[in-house]
Write a protein that holds these residues in place. Structure first.
Motif, PDB file in Angstrom:
ATOM      1  N   ILE A 147     102.391  15.076  20.899  1.00  0.00           N
ATOM      2  CA  ILE A 147     101.330  15.762  21.469  1.00  0.00           C
ATOM      3  C   ILE A 147     101.767  16.242  22.742  1.00  0.00           C
ATOM      4  O   ILE A 147     102.257  15.497  23.650  1.00  0.00           O
ATOM      5  N   PHE A 148     101.712  17.455  23.225  1.00  0.00           N
ATOM      6  CA  PHE A 148     102.152  18.331  24.189  1.00  0.00           C
ATOM      7  C   PHE A 148     101.156  18.137  25.264  1.00  0.00           C
ATOM      8  O   PHE A 148     101.538  17.808  26.662  1.00  0.00           O
ATOM      9  N   GLY A 149     100.036  18.240  25.029  1.00  0.00           N
ATOM     10  CA  GLY A 149      98.762  18.211  25.867  1.00  0.00           C
ATOM     11  C   GLY A 149      97.463  18.026  25.313  1.00  0.00           C
ATOM     12  O   GLY A 149      97.270  18.153  24.250  1.00  0.00           O
ATOM     13  N   TYR A 150      96.513  18.278  26.337  1.00  0.00           N
ATOM     14  CA  TYR A 150      94.792  18.227  25.776  1.00  0.00           C
ATOM     15  C   TYR A 150      94.194  19.277  26.579  1.00  0.00           C
ATOM     16  O   TYR A 150      94.516  19.541  27.671  1.00  0.00           O
ATOM     17  N   THR A 151      92.913  19.629  26.097  1.00  0.00           N
ATOM     18  CA  THR A 151      92.263  20.511  26.495  1.00  0.00           C
ATOM     19  C   THR A 151      90.683  20.129  25.943  1.00  0.00           C
ATOM     20  O   THR A 151      90.472  19.457  25.121  1.00  0.00           O
ATOM     21  N   ILE A 152      89.834  20.959  26.556  1.00  0.00           N
ATOM     22  CA  ILE A 152      88.424  20.901  26.165  1.00  0.00           C
ATOM     23  C   ILE A 152      88.180  21.812  24.865  1.00  0.00           C
ATOM     24  O   ILE A 152      88.587  22.772  24.998  1.00  0.00           O
ATOM     25  N   LEU A 153      87.323  21.375  23.936  1.00  0.00           N
ATOM     26  CA  LEU A 153      86.859  22.340  22.952  1.00  0.00           C
ATOM     27  C   LEU A 153      85.456  22.256  22.600  1.00  0.00           C
ATOM     28  O   LEU A 153      84.976  21.112  22.505  1.00  0.00           O
ATOM     29  N   ASN A 154      84.840  23.257  22.512  1.00  0.00           N
ATOM     30  CA  ASN A 154      83.630  23.444  22.045  1.00  0.00           C
ATOM     31  C   ASN A 154      83.595  24.034  20.891  1.00  0.00           C
ATOM     32  O   ASN A 154      83.916  25.391  20.502  1.00  0.00           O
ATOM     33  N   ASP A 155      83.233  23.352  19.742  1.00  0.00           N
ATOM     34  CA  ASP A 155      83.162  23.815  18.442  1.00  0.00           C
ATOM     35  C   ASP A 155      81.641  24.517  18.069  1.00  0.00           C
ATOM     36  O   ASP A 155      80.647  23.733  17.557  1.00  0.00           O
ATOM     37  N   TRP A 156      81.521  25.557  18.532  1.00  0.00           N
ATOM     38  CA  TRP A 156      80.138  25.949  18.235  1.00  0.00           C
ATOM     39  C   TRP A 156      79.544  26.295  16.868  1.00  0.00           C
ATOM     40  O   TRP A 156      80.242  26.615  15.920  1.00  0.00           O
ATOM     41  N   SER A 157      78.183  25.866  16.511  1.00  0.00           N
ATOM     42  CA  SER A 157      77.768  25.890  15.264  1.00  0.00           C
ATOM     43  C   SER A 157      76.463  26.406  15.229  1.00  0.00           C
ATOM     44  O   SER A 157      75.432  26.279  15.783  1.00  0.00           O
ATOM     45  N   ALA A 158      76.032  27.358  14.140  1.00  0.00           N
ATOM     46  CA  ALA A 158      75.083  27.846  13.780  1.00  0.00           C
ATOM     47  C   ALA A 158      74.503  26.865  12.583  1.00  0.00           C
ATOM     48  O   ALA A 158      74.720  26.979  11.310  1.00  0.00           O
ATOM     49  N   ARG A 159      73.657  26.094  12.917  1.00  0.00           N
ATOM     50  CA  ARG A 159      73.330  25.168  11.996  1.00  0.00           C
ATOM     51  C   ARG A 159      72.458  25.373  11.044  1.00  0.00           C
ATOM     52  O   ARG A 159      72.591  24.725   9.674  1.00  0.00           O
ATOM     53  N   ASP A 160      71.739  26.417  11.057  1.00  0.00           N
ATOM     54  CA  ASP A 160      70.789  27.038   9.815  1.00  0.00           C
ATOM     55  C   ASP A 160      71.749  27.508   8.807  1.00  0.00           C
ATOM     56  O   ASP A 160      71.519  27.380   7.526  1.00  0.00           O
ATOM     57  N   LEU A 161      72.706  28.422   9.175  1.00  0.00           N
ATOM     58  CA  LEU A 161      73.776  28.800   8.298  1.00  0.00           C
ATOM     59  C   LEU A 161      74.556  27.726   7.639  1.00  0.00           C
ATOM     60  O   LEU A 161      74.858  27.686   6.514  1.00  0.00           O
ATOM     61  N   GLN A 162      75.000  26.802   8.484  1.00  0.00           N
ATOM     62  CA  GLN A 162      75.745  25.750   7.803  1.00  0.00           C
ATOM     63  C   GLN A 162      75.126  24.862   6.943  1.00  0.00           C
ATOM     64  O   GLN A 162      75.667  24.702   5.778  1.00  0.00           O
ATOM     65  N   LYS A 163      73.509  24.694   7.047  1.00  0.00           N
ATOM     66  CA  LYS A 163      73.015  23.743   6.232  1.00  0.00           C
ATOM     67  C   LYS A 163      72.671  24.145   4.734  1.00  0.00           C
ATOM     68  O   LYS A 163      73.087  23.698   3.890  1.00  0.00           O
ATOM     69  N   ARG A 164      72.746  25.565   4.760  1.00  0.00           N
ATOM     70  CA  ARG A 164      72.463  26.475   3.530  1.00  0.00           C
ATOM     71  C   ARG A 164      73.734  26.521   2.917  1.00  0.00           C
ATOM     72  O   ARG A 164      74.024  26.098   1.789  1.00  0.00           O
ATOM     73  N   GLU A 165      74.842  26.946   3.449  1.00  0.00           N
ATOM     74  CA  GLU A 165      76.199  26.926   2.825  1.00  0.00           C
ATOM     75  C   GLU A 165      76.642  25.844   2.283  1.00  0.00           C
ATOM     76  O   GLU A 165      77.393  25.775   1.378  1.00  0.00           O
ATOM     77  N   MET A 166      76.606  24.685   2.953  1.00  0.00           N
ATOM     78  CA  MET A 166      77.236  23.313   2.658  1.00  0.00           C
ATOM     79  C   MET A 166      76.290  22.743   1.496  1.00  0.00           C
ATOM     80  O   MET A 166      77.075  21.786   0.874  1.00  0.00           O
ATOM     81  N   GLN A 167      75.342  23.536   1.063  1.00  0.00           N
ATOM     82  CA  GLN A 167      74.715  22.993  -0.460  1.00  0.00           C
ATOM     83  C   GLN A 167      75.775  23.247  -1.566  1.00  0.00           C
ATOM     84  O   GLN A 167      75.721  22.824  -2.730  1.00  0.00           O
ATOM     85  N   VAL A 168      76.745  24.229  -1.397  1.00  0.00           N
ATOM     86  CA  VAL A 168      77.820  24.619  -2.323  1.00  0.00           C
ATOM     87  C   VAL A 168      78.980  23.380  -2.308  1.00  0.00           C
ATOM     88  O   VAL A 168      79.713  23.333  -3.191  1.00  0.00           O
ATOM     89  N   ASN A 169      78.732  22.396  -1.544  1.00  0.00           N
ATOM     90  CA  ASN A 169      79.798  21.415  -1.366  1.00  0.00           C
ATOM     91  C   ASN A 169      81.195  21.768  -1.185  1.00  0.00           C
ATOM     92  O   ASN A 169      81.981  21.264  -1.754  1.00  0.00           O
ATOM     93  N   LEU A 170      81.431  22.628  -0.223  1.00  0.00           N
ATOM     94  CA  LEU A 170      82.852  23.269  -0.004  1.00  0.00           C
ATOM     95  C   LEU A 170      83.168  23.275   1.373  1.00  0.00           C
ATOM     96  O   LEU A 170      84.179  22.914   1.662  1.00  0.00           O
ATOM     97  N   GLY A 171      82.259  22.994   2.493  1.00  0.00           N
ATOM     98  CA  GLY A 171      82.405  22.764   3.809  1.00  0.00           C
ATOM     99  C   GLY A 171      81.854  23.909   4.588  1.00  0.00           C
ATOM    100  O   GLY A 171      81.605  24.971   3.993  1.00  0.00           O
ATOM    101  N   PRO A 172      81.830  23.791   5.676  1.00  0.00           N
ATOM    102  CA  PRO A 172      81.310  24.693   6.631  1.00  0.00           C
ATOM    103  C   PRO A 172      82.161  26.204   6.813  1.00  0.00           C
ATOM    104  O   PRO A 172      83.444  25.925   6.783  1.00  0.00           O
ATOM    105  N   ALA A 173      81.595  27.184   6.766  1.00  0.00           N
ATOM    106  CA  ALA A 173      82.304  28.574   6.780  1.00  0.00           C
ATOM    107  C   ALA A 173      81.598  29.333   7.833  1.00  0.00           C
ATOM    108  O   ALA A 173      81.890  29.412   9.154  1.00  0.00           O
TER     109      ALA A 173
END
Length: 306
Positions: free
Chosen positions: A135-161
């Motif tokens: 591990i070289f180092g660390y930083t802060i990450l914001n993993d932005w999420s469009a939850r309405d799009l995520q909820k629909r597409e994850m019904q395919v059981n493949l994962g967030p896209a």
């Protein structure tokens, strides 16, 4: 050390933060070259007020783990209505790959898909891989999420896209691993406070040490039967206790606090790492895609044979 990528007098540069100054590296090496072990020499200092911080690096890959039980339980309620934590979660640290080509830095506007209304932040810490899966180092990450799009597409059981790949934020700089050694607890976890505010109002606060695996274990998992190279970014996953809005929506049974809207300013703060601030905006409208063609595969094959 705190290592930054910044823009100064029309050039993108790298350097070491020293109080309210930055010491640029001679020859303007990329952050990836620094992480890979290239020797560096500093030049005359520049006042921080005269530079604009950029995302500290543009990684080749960005793996995002899900290492907090509390987050998993809350978000599952919000996304698919189920409760609890799947037994498979305890087997090994799980992750998905997100888009390394949509990285934003400190104080950047973050464009959400225009058709998304359930907009969310995710408060995370990211480890930066060094040579030999260190591990070289660390930083802060914001993993932005469009939850309405995520909820629909994850019904395919493949994962967030498309609910995820429009934006991630990194910053404000990379803190080298040695700087945080004193924050490790007896089990090797980094015991750092993590906090998120929206428009100055605190929404969530948790300890990074509540994660289920150390970053060393997560790198080992990523490298099993695969490859991790210097500069790869590995996110901790979202902290619990309000590390994202969806967790709170799942626990509260309603969208309280409300989804992010244009103009909202989200600030992530992690002890020892600094602050990462971004403003939410809407991207341009995109054209709709044609629906899938529906056909009878067996009939199509039979007709093709004749």
């Amino acid at each position: 050390m705190r290592l930054a990528t910044f823009r100064h007098e029309g050039r993108n540069r790298t350097g070491r933060i020293d109080g309210d100054r930055v010491l640029p590296f001679r020859g303007d090496p990329t952050m990836l070259e620094i992480i890979s072990g290239s020797p560096v020499e500093t030049t005359d200092p520049v006042d921080m007020a005269a530079v604009r911080l950029l995302a500290p690096l543009q990684p080749a890959t960005l793996r995002d783990f899900v290492a907090f039980e509390e987050h998993v339980e809350g978000v599952r309620r919000s996304i698919d209505g189920s409760g609890g934590v799947p037994e498979a979660w305890y087997d090994a640290p799980a992750f998905y790959f997100t888009n390394p080509h949509r990285i934003y830095g400190p104080d950047d506007d973050v464009p959400f898909p225009a058709r998304s209304v359930n907009r969310d932040f995710e408060l995370e810490v990211a480890a930066i891989a060094g040579p030999g899966n260190s591990i070289f180092g660390y930083t802060i990450l914001n993993d932005w999420s469009a939850r309405d799009l995520q909820k629909r597409e994850m019904q395919v059981n493949l994962g967030p896209a498309k609910g995820k790949d429009f934006a991630s934020s990194l910053g404000p700089w990379i803190v080298t691993a040695d700087e945080l050694a004193a924050h490790r607890d007896g089990d090797g976890f980094l015991d750092l406070w993590c906090d998120v505010t929206v428009n100055g109002v605190e929404v969530g606060r948790d300890l990074l040490s509540n994660m289920g695996w150390t970053f060393e274990t997560m790198i080992a998992q990523a490298a099993r039967d695969s490859r991790v190279v210097p500069g790869d970014v590995l996110g901790s996953g979202t902290v619990g206790n309000g590390g994202c809005l969806a967790e709170l929506w799942g626990r509260n049974g309603r969208q309280d606090p409300p989804p992010l809207r244009d103009g909202d300013v989200v600030t992530l703060t992690v002890e020892g790492l600094g602050h990462l601030r971004n403003r939410v905006v809407s991207a341009a409208e995109t054209a709709s895609l044609p629906p899938a063609r529906r056909r009878d595969p067996a009939r199509a094959r039979a007709e093709r044979q004749h």
